[in-house]
Write a protein that holds these residues in place. Structure first.
Motif, short mmCIF file in Angstrom:
data_model
loop_
_atom_site.label_atom_id
_atom_site.label_comp_id
_atom_site.label_asym_id
_atom_site.label_seq_id
_atom_site.Cartn_x
_atom_site.Cartn_y
_atom_site.Cartn_z
N SER A 18 -10.82 -13.24 -14.33
CA SER A 18 -9.75 -13.59 -13.39
C SER A 18 -10.32 -13.55 -11.98
O SER A 18 -11.48 -13.15 -11.77
CB SER A 18 -8.56 -12.63 -13.53
OG SER A 18 -8.99 -11.30 -13.25
N LYS A 19 -9.51 -13.94 -11.03
CA LYS A 19 -9.97 -13.93 -9.65
C LYS A 19 -8.86 -13.40 -8.76
O LYS A 19 -7.68 -13.45 -9.09
CB LYS A 19 -10.39 -15.33 -9.20
CG LYS A 19 -9.24 -16.33 -9.10
CD LYS A 19 -9.75 -17.67 -8.59
CE LYS A 19 -8.58 -18.66 -8.44
NZ LYS A 19 -9.03 -19.97 -7.93
N MET A 20 -9.26 -12.89 -7.60
CA MET A 20 -8.32 -12.45 -6.59
C MET A 20 -8.95 -12.67 -5.22
O MET A 20 -10.18 -12.60 -5.07
CB MET A 20 -7.94 -10.98 -6.79
CG MET A 20 -9.09 -10.00 -6.62
SD MET A 20 -8.58 -8.26 -6.71
CE MET A 20 -8.01 -8.14 -8.37
N ASP A 21 -8.09 -12.97 -4.22
CA ASP A 21 -8.63 -13.19 -2.89
C ASP A 21 -8.87 -11.84 -2.21
O ASP A 21 -8.58 -10.77 -2.76
CB ASP A 21 -7.71 -14.08 -2.06
CG ASP A 21 -6.33 -13.48 -1.85
OD1 ASP A 21 -6.20 -12.24 -1.94
OD2 ASP A 21 -5.37 -14.24 -1.61
N PHE A 22 -9.38 -11.90 -1.00
CA PHE A 22 -9.80 -10.68 -0.31
C PHE A 22 -8.61 -9.76 -0.03
O PHE A 22 -8.72 -8.53 -0.18
CB PHE A 22 -10.50 -11.05 1.00
CG PHE A 22 -11.09 -9.88 1.73
CD1 PHE A 22 -12.23 -9.24 1.25
CD2 PHE A 22 -10.50 -9.39 2.89
CE1 PHE A 22 -12.77 -8.15 1.92
CE2 PHE A 22 -11.04 -8.30 3.56
CZ PHE A 22 -12.17 -7.69 3.07
N ASN A 23 -7.50 -10.31 0.37
CA ASN A 23 -6.32 -9.48 0.66
C ASN A 23 -5.80 -8.81 -0.61
O ASN A 23 -5.40 -7.63 -0.58
CB ASN A 23 -5.23 -10.32 1.31
CG ASN A 23 -5.64 -10.82 2.69
OD1 ASN A 23 -6.38 -10.15 3.41
ND2 ASN A 23 -5.17 -12.00 3.08
N GLN A 24 -5.78 -9.54 -1.72
CA GLN A 24 -5.36 -8.93 -2.98
C GLN A 24 -6.30 -7.82 -3.42
O GLN A 24 -5.89 -6.77 -3.93
CB GLN A 24 -5.28 -10.01 -4.07
CG GLN A 24 -4.17 -11.02 -3.86
CD GLN A 24 -4.24 -12.14 -4.87
OE1 GLN A 24 -5.32 -12.45 -5.40
NE2 GLN A 24 -3.11 -12.78 -5.13
N PHE A 25 -7.59 -8.06 -3.20
CA PHE A 25 -8.58 -7.03 -3.54
C PHE A 25 -8.35 -5.77 -2.72
O PHE A 25 -8.38 -4.65 -3.25
CB PHE A 25 -9.98 -7.59 -3.31
CG PHE A 25 -11.08 -6.57 -3.41
CD1 PHE A 25 -11.46 -6.04 -4.63
CD2 PHE A 25 -11.73 -6.13 -2.26
CE1 PHE A 25 -12.46 -5.09 -4.72
CE2 PHE A 25 -12.73 -5.18 -2.34
CZ PHE A 25 -13.10 -4.67 -3.57
N ALA A 26 -8.11 -5.93 -1.42
CA ALA A 26 -7.86 -4.77 -0.57
C ALA A 26 -6.62 -4.01 -1.02
O ALA A 26 -6.59 -2.77 -1.04
CB ALA A 26 -7.71 -5.21 0.89
#
Length: 699
Positions: A18-26
């Motif tokens: 799966s993938k997540m953007d930088f804000n979701q990762f934070a």
């Protein structure tokens, strides 16, 4: 910017991507969805830290966290038609991680320290709460990223090493160390962690790197000369083992011991366990911060000397034992090398955050002797001098710089550099390129039979940045080998400067007398130097590195009556651009590319003729020549002249002008007459010139 998340979903090993953007990762780091699993991991780590390795994958297997997620920030993964997971897009994200620290508080201290760097994209505690993960970005100069797999691999490896060099001093300042085990792209991953105080910056400054053409040399831990003959433990395991031994010792001691009482007991336990002496000293200095570092070193060294006596010193006489112990001490404490360019010994301390080598002077040598005596080595000053001179590692700054240049990107930068000097010479860019090529060719000894015989002379008014431009020609790594002070009063010092410096700026060229300019022309063509160094008994032949460039505020600066084909004089018409940064790596990569493709780096006959013609406006005419032009001239075809020797012409000039002409100008007068291409003929006793008087009537 998207991160890939890989997790194992069942016992067969099937993975979900799966993938997540930088804000979701934070958000996932600061507010984890599976906080209970992370808490269980950290509790297990605190109970038995020695059961964990530095590999996140191994730790997951021990805890059996089947739902644990691995974050791969460097690549965006996707599943192809065959169901296989493959790399789709390179993000340029670099992952650095510290070795586990002694406590969560120390890990938080490291996190706060690295968050001050503008390049830090993210910094947060690892899943064990004792390590720190650091994320940063790297791009090419145009903001893009490499796309070819081989280019990605070499680019990422170089960027990772740059990150280690930047962040290692910060981490060491907080009593930690960076791990050197996750350099490969396959190791650029970590377990999704939890840290409510994690640091994130969306506008982090990226590292700007040129595309390298080869993989860098791998970074390794500085090897210690380990006294115990038992197992040689890695830095990570040694750090963990030190704290385990310390905790075990504290539990066994029922009575409260002071730091002074605890230190030797800890040293005996570490020596018996097989920890290297220098590793034990480093860890103890961090833990016993109330004690002086020198005191900690002396106590532990005495403990190791008593408990771990090397077997190979038994049966040796005093001199042999001193030699072996001094060698062990120097290899454990210092790195020493001989810089062949600067002709000096250099050193740096092991286990230090200072990456640069410094000269070994009398003060440094005395400090080394004192440190050795503190460890009980009964040496004298000649012993240390003998060791430093006997086994230095030879290091050439120039060769090292060119060995690590990236591949040339094909963009012309030599012409751009030449165009920074506004002048009225239409062939200046071509001549400047020849000179730069010759400078680099002789640095690398492409031609050992000739020196770089040409030298630009920048002529212009004060304030047009001539000297600043000359200083900027060398990259910062080699600028220590630049000088604008050439002492021609000592011929030996001037000759040694050809070996000591890469670029010599003859600042204010017009201040040198005619005899000194002749010596400069000799230095320009010298291919090597045969000289006796100070305190040496015999002369040695040294290679020449130096090239020359000069500056002047006056236009009448050339005094050689035979011509000046070695100087490329240009009249500067506007201030030189010294504000625009120079891309040194690509500039010298272009020069190296041209040399490897056999581009000519010397002037041919037509170029020399052109240079001499251009230099005529910069020649200094002695007033004996000016007097000749005022009172004599070459006869026209319809006029009848007379044949005169230079001596007769001088006598008439002194008579007409009533000026006494110096003997030095009289000696060179014949050369000036030949240079003016007057009709002449040779007789048995002298040379005659066909001239006609053009002087006013003599009263």
């Amino acid at each position: 910017m998207y991160f890939s998340i890989l997790r194992t979903v069942d016992e067969t090993g099937r993975q979900c991507v799966s993938k997540m953007d930088f804000n979701q990762f934070a958000q996932r780091i600061q507010q984890p969805a599976k906080a209970q699993h992370i808490a269980a991991y950290r509790e297990r780590y605190l109970l038995q830290p020695s059961a964990f390795s530095s590999s996140d994958g191994a730790d997951v297997a021990q805890l059996d966290l089947g739902c644990a997620a691995f974050v791969h920030p460097a690549f965006l993964f996707s599943r192809n038609r065959d169901g296989l997971i493959s790399r789709k897009h390179y993000n340029g994200i670099i992952v650095l991680e510290t070795l586990p620290l002694a406590s969560t508080e120390k890990a938080e201290k490291v996190r706060e320290a690295v968050s001050q760097q503008p390049q830090t994209l993210a910094a947060f505690l690892g899943i064990d709460a004792h390590s720190v993960k650091i994320l940063m970005r790297a791009t090419l100069p145009n903001g893009d990223l490499p796309q070819v797999p081989n280019d990605i691999q070499s680019f990422h490896a170089h960027a990772w090493q740059w990150g280690v060099r930047v962040y290692a001093p910060l981490v060491e300042h907080c009593s930690g160390r960076l791990s050197l085990r996750n350099a490969a792209l396959s190791q650029q991953r970590f377990l999704l962690s939890a840290d409510a105080a994690a640091f994130f910056r969306t506008d982090a400054v990226p590292f700007i790197l040129q595309q390298p053409h080869q993989m860098p040399q791998p970074l390794t831990e500085t090897p210690d000369s380990k006294r115990p003959a038992t197992a040689q433990l890695s830095t990570l395991m040694a750090q963990r083992r030190f704290h385990l031994l310390l905790n075990e010792l504290l539990r066994k001691q029922a009575d409260h011991l002071s730091d002074e009482q605890l230190l030797p007991l800890l040293g005996e336990a570490c020596c018996a366990d097989g920890l290297a002496e220098e590793e034990t000293i480093h860890q103890a200095q961090c833990f016993f911060h109330r004690l002086e570092p020198d005191y900690v070193r002396c106590v532990l060294h005495n403990v190791y000397d008593r408990s771990c006596t090397p077997a190979n010193t038994i049966g040796l006489n005093r001199l042999q034992e001193i030699a072996l112990r001094l060698e062990e001490f120097m290899q454990r404490r210092y790195e020493v090398r001989f810089n062949t360019l600067l002709g000096q010994l250099e050193y740096r301390c092991r286990h230090s955050s200072q990456p640069h080598f410094c000269p070994v002077d009398e003060h440094v040598q005395s400090t080394m002797e004192l440190e050795a005596q503190k460890e009980g080595i009964n040496l004298l000053s000649p012993d240390m001098t003998r060791y430093l001179r006997a086994r230095p590692l030879h290091f050439n700054s120039v060769q090292h710089y060119f060995d690590h240049l990236p591949q040339w990107d094909g963009k012309e930068r030599i012409a751009q550099l030449a165009q920074r000097i506004p002048c009225n010479n239409p062939r200046w860019s071509q001549l400047f390129r020849r000179w730069l090529l010759g400078m680099v060719a002789h640095w690398l000894h492409f031609d050992e039979r000739h020196g770089n015989q040409i030298s630009p002379l920048l002529v212009g008014p004060q304030g047009c940045h001539k000297s600043t431009f000359c200083n900027q020609l060398l990259p910062p790594e080699l600028r220590i080998a630049y000088t604008d002070s050439l002492d021609l009063t000592s011929r030996r010092d001037a000759a040694l400067a050809l070996n000591r410096y890469l670029l010599i700026n003859i600042d204010e060229f017009d201040q040198y007398r005619e005899s000194q300019q002749a010596h400069i022309k000799y230095l320009l063509q010298a291919p090597s130097i045969s000289v006796r160094r100070p305190y040496a008994t015999t002369a040695v032949t040294l290679p020449r590195y130096a090239s020359f460039i000069g500056t002047s505020n006056r236009t009448d600066l050339l005094t050689d009556p035979t011509g000046s084909r070695r100087f490329i004089c240009v009249n500067i018409t506007a201030p030189i651009d010294v504000e625009t940064p120079i891309h040194y790596e690509q500039l010298y990569a272009e020069l190296l590319h041209a040399l490897y493709h056999r581009e000519r780096y010397w002037l041919d006959t037509s170029e020399e003729t052109y240079v001499q013609e251009q230099n005529q406006s910069f020649e200094q005419l002695p007033y004996v020549v000016q007097l000749f032009q005022a009172y004599f001239r070459q006869p026209t075809p319809s006029e009848t002249g007379e044949w005169l020797t230079p001596t007769h012409i001088i006598e008439r000039l002194q008579k007409y002008s009533r000026i006494a002409i110096p003997m030095g100008q009289i000696n060179n007068f014949g050369r000036y007459l030949q240079k003016m291409k007057l009709e002449n003929r040779r007789t048995r006793t002298s040379r005659l010139y066909y001239v006609v008087e053009g002087s006013p009537e003599v009263s």
